[in-house]
Design an enzyme around this catalytic site. Structure first.
Site, short mmCIF file in Angstrom:
data_model
loop_
_atom_site.label_atom_id
_atom_site.label_comp_id
_atom_site.label_asym_id
_atom_site.label_seq_id
_atom_site.Cartn_x
_atom_site.Cartn_y
_atom_site.Cartn_z
N ASP A 80 0.82 -1.22 0.00
CA ASP A 80 0.00 0.00 0.00
C ASP A 80 0.85 1.26 0.00
O ASP A 80 2.03 1.24 0.35
CB ASP A 80 -0.95 0.01 1.19
CG ASP A 80 -0.22 0.02 2.54
OD1 ASP A 80 0.80 -0.69 2.67
OD2 ASP A 80 -0.66 0.74 3.45
N GLU A 141 0.10 -1.30 5.66
CA GLU A 141 1.22 -0.91 6.51
C GLU A 141 1.09 0.55 6.92
O GLU A 141 1.41 0.93 8.06
CB GLU A 141 2.54 -1.15 5.78
CG GLU A 141 3.78 -1.01 6.64
CD GLU A 141 4.35 0.41 6.73
OE1 GLU A 141 5.25 0.65 7.54
OE2 GLU A 141 3.86 1.31 5.99
#
Length: 376
Positions: A80, A141
Site C-alpha cells: 500500500d 502498513e
C-alpha cells in the site's frame, strides 16, 4: 547492458502505475502473485482482510532452497501507499524516477516490492547456491502496520528477515527502532451556560489543556519523543464543554524510558481531571514493540558483509519510526530493515534514483548468497 537492469526498472514502473492506497491493494497483489508463480513460488493469500478491511490479504510465497539444508530468508515489503497515490504517472529523467503530477511516486514501498521480485529472479536464474525464500508482501502498513499485525507469525518464520522499507541510499541498516504507545483520553466535565452560570460548569477542554501543560512533549532525549495529536471538543461558544477527546503518543528505543513517559503522561491526565472536578477515561495501546540489535550481532555483520559485496558502504542507523520489521522482530524473527533509496517519501516530491534501485537488488542478492556461505 544486463537485461535484468532494465527489467527491475520496468517492474517498478509497472507497480507505481497500479493504484494501491491502503485497503485497496488487490491489483498490486494480483500482479505480484503472477510474477511469483511464474518463478515457481507456491503462493497464497491469507485471511487478514477480515481484520484489515483490505480488498486482499497479505501475499505469502515460498520457494525451497536448492540444498536440503538451506536456511530460510524472508523478504518483506508492503503493497500500500499513502494518498495521493492514484493515477501515478512516473517520469524517468536524469537517472531518477519521479511522479509527473500531483501524486506521490509510490516508491514507499514499491521500490521494496520491485527489488524483491528482481532479486528472486536473479537468484533463481543464476543456479547458484541460495537459501529457501519466503516472500511476505503486506497490506495496510501505512495505517498502523495493520497487515503485519494480522499476519500469522508462522508465515514470517525464517533464519533471517529483510524488510525493504526505509528511506535513504542502500547501505543503510536499521538496527534499532522504538517501542510505540498511543492513547485516547475522554475527559468528562459538566455542561452549563457559559454566560449565565459558568461556575456551575466543569470544562473538559480545561482539563485536557491542563493535562497537556503538565506533560513534556517533543524530543525528550536522543531515543524518546512524545506528542499530542488531536483535541476534539465540539460545542457552542456559550456552553461550558462537557466532553473532550484527546489523542497522543510516546515512543522510545529505551523500553524502560517509554514506560516512564507513558506513566507520567497518564498521571498528568488523571491529575488534571481530578483538579477540575471531572473524570477521564484513558485507553493506551502498544502499537508495536521496539528492537535493538547490537552492532556486533551475527545478522548485522552478515548484512555489512553483503553491503560490501554489493559495492556499498554499510551504515548502521537507528530510527524513531516503526515498520513491519517491528512486528516480525517481536514474533522472534531475526529482522533487519534496509534503506531502499526512497527520498521525500509521503510527498509529491518523492523520487528514487535508478542506480539505488539496482544497488538494492544487488544487496538482497548478496545477502542471500552470504546466508548460504557462498558469497560469490
Amino acid at each position: 547492458m544486463d537485461a535484468s537492469i532494465d527489467r527491475v526498472l520496468a517492474t517498478f514502473l509497472d507497480l507505481v502505475r497500479i493504484d494501491s492506497p491502503s485497503q485497496r491493494e488487490g491489483e498490486v497483489a494480483a500482479y505480484c502473485i503472477r510474477e511469483l508463480e511464474a518463478l515457481g513460488f507456491d503462493v497464497r493469500v491469507d485471511d487478514s482482510a477480515r481484520v484489515t478491511g483490505s480488498n486482499t490479504g497479505n501475499v505469502i510465497a515460498t520457494l525451497p532452497g536448492n540444498r536440503t539444508d538451506a536456511p530460510i530468508l524472508v523478504l518483506s515489503a508492503h503493497m500500500d501507499c499513502v494518498q495521493p497515490c492514484e493515477g501515478v504517472e512516473p517520469v524517468v529523467e536524469g537517472g531518477v524516477v519521479r511522479s509527473a503530477g500531483d501524486t506521490v511516486l509510490g516508491g514507499d514501498d514499491k521500490v521494496g516490492v520491485a527489488a524483491i521480485l528482481e532479486a528472486a529472479r536473479r537468484l533463481i536464474e543464476s543456479g547458484a547456491h541460495r537459501p529457501a525464500l519466503r516472500v511476505v508482501l503486506t497490506v495496510a502498513e501505512e495505517t498502523g502496520l495493520t497487515g503485519a499485525k494480522a499476519l500469522d507469525p508462522r508465515d514470517a518464520t525464517g533464519d533471517a528477515c529483510l524488510v525493504l522499507d526505509a528511506d535513504g541510499e542502500p547501505g543503510g541498516i536499521i538496527i534499532s527502532a522504538p517501542t510505540h504507545y498511543t492513547f485516547e483520553a475522554t475527559f468528562i466535565g459538566r455542561a452549563s451556560h457559559a454566560g449565565v452560570a459558568p461556575e456551575q460548569g466543569r470544562s473538559a477542554i480545561a482539563m485536557a489543556s491542563a493535562a497537556v501543560c503538565r506533560m513534556e512533549l517533543g524530543r525528550l532525549d536522543d531515543k524518546t519523543t512524545a506528542n499530542i495529536g488531536s483535541l476534539i471538543a465540539n460545542g457552542a461558544t456559550n456552553v461550558v464543554t462537557a466532553r473532550a477527546v484527546m489523542t497522543g503518543e510516546c515512543r522510545s528505543r529505551d523500553v524502560g524510558r517509554v514506560e516512564q513517559v507513558r506513566e507520567v503522561m497518564d498521571a498528568a491526565m488523571r491529575d488534571a481531571a481530578v483538579a477540575h472536578d471531572g473524570q477521564v477515561d484513558v485507553t493506551w495501546t502498544r502499537e508495536y514493540a521496539g528492537f535493538d540489535l547490537g552492532e556486533d550481532s551475527p545478522l548485522v555483520r552478515l548484512a555489512c558483509d553483503a553491503c560490501r559485496d554489493a559495492g556499498l558502504i554499510p551504515r548502521l542507523e537507528s530510527t524513531g519510526g516503526g515498520s513491519d520489521g517491528n512486528i516480525f522482530s517481536a514474533a522472534g524473527v531475526p529482522t533487519l530493515v534496509l534503506s531502499c533509496g526512497m527520498n521525500e517519501v509521503h510527498g509529491t516530491d518523492e523520487s528514487v534514483a535508478i542506480a539505488d534501485l539496482r544497488s538494492l537488488v544487488a544487496l538482497v542478492e548478496a545477502f542471500a548468497r552470504r546466508m548460504t556461505g557462498f558469497p560469490q
